[in-house]
Motif scaffolding. Sequence first.
Motif, short mmCIF file in Angstrom:
data_model
loop_
_atom_site.label_atom_id
_atom_site.label_comp_id
_atom_site.label_asym_id
_atom_site.label_seq_id
_atom_site.Cartn_x
_atom_site.Cartn_y
_atom_site.Cartn_z
N LEU A 53 0.82 -1.21 0.00
CA LEU A 53 0.00 0.00 0.00
C LEU A 53 0.86 1.27 0.00
N HIS A 54 2.09 1.14 -0.43
CA HIS A 54 3.02 2.29 -0.42
C HIS A 54 2.45 3.52 -1.12
N PRO A 55 1.89 3.39 -2.34
CA PRO A 55 1.33 4.60 -2.99
C PRO A 55 0.21 5.25 -2.18
N GLU A 56 -0.63 4.41 -1.58
CA GLU A 56 -1.72 4.93 -0.75
C GLU A 56 -1.17 5.62 0.49
N PHE A 57 -0.10 5.07 1.05
CA PHE A 57 0.51 5.67 2.23
C PHE A 57 1.12 7.03 1.88
N ILE A 58 1.75 7.12 0.73
CA ILE A 58 2.30 8.40 0.27
C ILE A 58 1.19 9.45 0.16
N ASN A 59 0.06 9.03 -0.42
CA ASN A 59 -1.10 9.95 -0.52
C ASN A 59 -1.60 10.34 0.86
N PHE A 60 -1.64 9.37 1.77
CA PHE A 60 -2.06 9.64 3.14
C PHE A 60 -1.16 10.69 3.78
N THR A 119 5.96 15.60 3.77
CA THR A 119 6.76 15.24 2.60
C THR A 119 7.60 14.00 2.90
N ALA A 120 8.23 13.46 1.86
CA ALA A 120 9.08 12.28 2.03
C ALA A 120 10.24 12.60 2.98
N ASP A 121 10.84 13.76 2.82
CA ASP A 121 11.95 14.15 3.70
C ASP A 121 11.47 14.31 5.14
N GLU A 122 10.31 14.91 5.29
CA GLU A 122 9.76 15.10 6.64
C GLU A 122 9.43 13.75 7.28
N TRP A 123 8.95 12.80 6.47
CA TRP A 123 8.64 11.47 6.99
C TRP A 123 9.91 10.78 7.49
N THR A 124 10.96 10.86 6.72
CA THR A 124 12.24 10.28 7.12
C THR A 124 12.73 10.91 8.42
N GLN A 125 12.62 12.20 8.50
CA GLN A 125 13.04 12.94 9.70
C GLN A 125 12.16 12.55 10.90
N LEU A 126 10.87 12.44 10.66
CA LEU A 126 9.93 12.08 11.72
C LEU A 126 10.27 10.70 12.29
N LYS A 127 10.55 9.74 11.42
CA LYS A 127 10.88 8.38 11.87
C LYS A 127 12.14 8.38 12.73
N GLU A 128 13.10 9.23 12.40
CA GLU A 128 14.36 9.27 13.14
C GLU A 128 14.25 10.05 14.45
N GLU A 129 13.56 11.20 14.39
CA GLU A 129 13.55 12.10 15.54
C GLU A 129 12.36 11.90 16.48
N LYS A 130 11.24 11.49 15.91
CA LYS A 130 10.03 11.29 16.72
C LYS A 130 9.36 9.98 16.32
N PRO A 131 10.00 8.85 16.62
CA PRO A 131 9.44 7.57 16.18
C PRO A 131 8.04 7.30 16.71
N GLU A 132 7.73 7.81 17.89
CA GLU A 132 6.38 7.59 18.44
C GLU A 132 5.32 8.29 17.59
#
Length: 156
Positions: free
Chosen positions: A14-21, A28-41
């Motif tokens: 469901l990767h395309p749907e998750f990107i839309n979500f 954004t993709a960069d913000e998602w990467t940052q979020l996973k690293e800095e605020k995993p919760e």
Amino acid sequence: MKYARLTQQQLEELHPEFINFLATQSITADEWTQLKEEKPEVAEEELDVFSDLIWEGVLAKVEYLENISEQHMHLFHLTEKEMKLFSVKVLNPEIDLRTEVGFGWFKRNFQSDFVEYLTASKAYSQDKNKDKFDLIQQGAVITKGELYQWFEKIME
């Protein structure tokens, strides 16, 4: 979380749907990467919200469920107002309905004294989708209903 987190495989599919979500959340993709690293919760919460949204969509469309074990079949038709059940119990302990041989035996002997049937119906609780999800959690799988419809015809 209302249902269950999607598996890694389901999330990948469901990767395309998750990107839309994420886009609807202005992430954004960069913000998602940052979020996973800095605020995993927070990232985990986003995955939970996405999983619930997917489950809601799937459960709203489910019409048939099947739960088949060695000697039992529970076939559900999920109508607008209620859950209908055909329950089958095979009294021959050597038969496993999950196998091709066992199911073949059943098709040849469905009218014998070694097979018992029960039909029932039950109104939904306040949360129809949660009722459906609970059946899935207990081992039922979503189907197109061919087996249920076959029973409907032979029971007439």
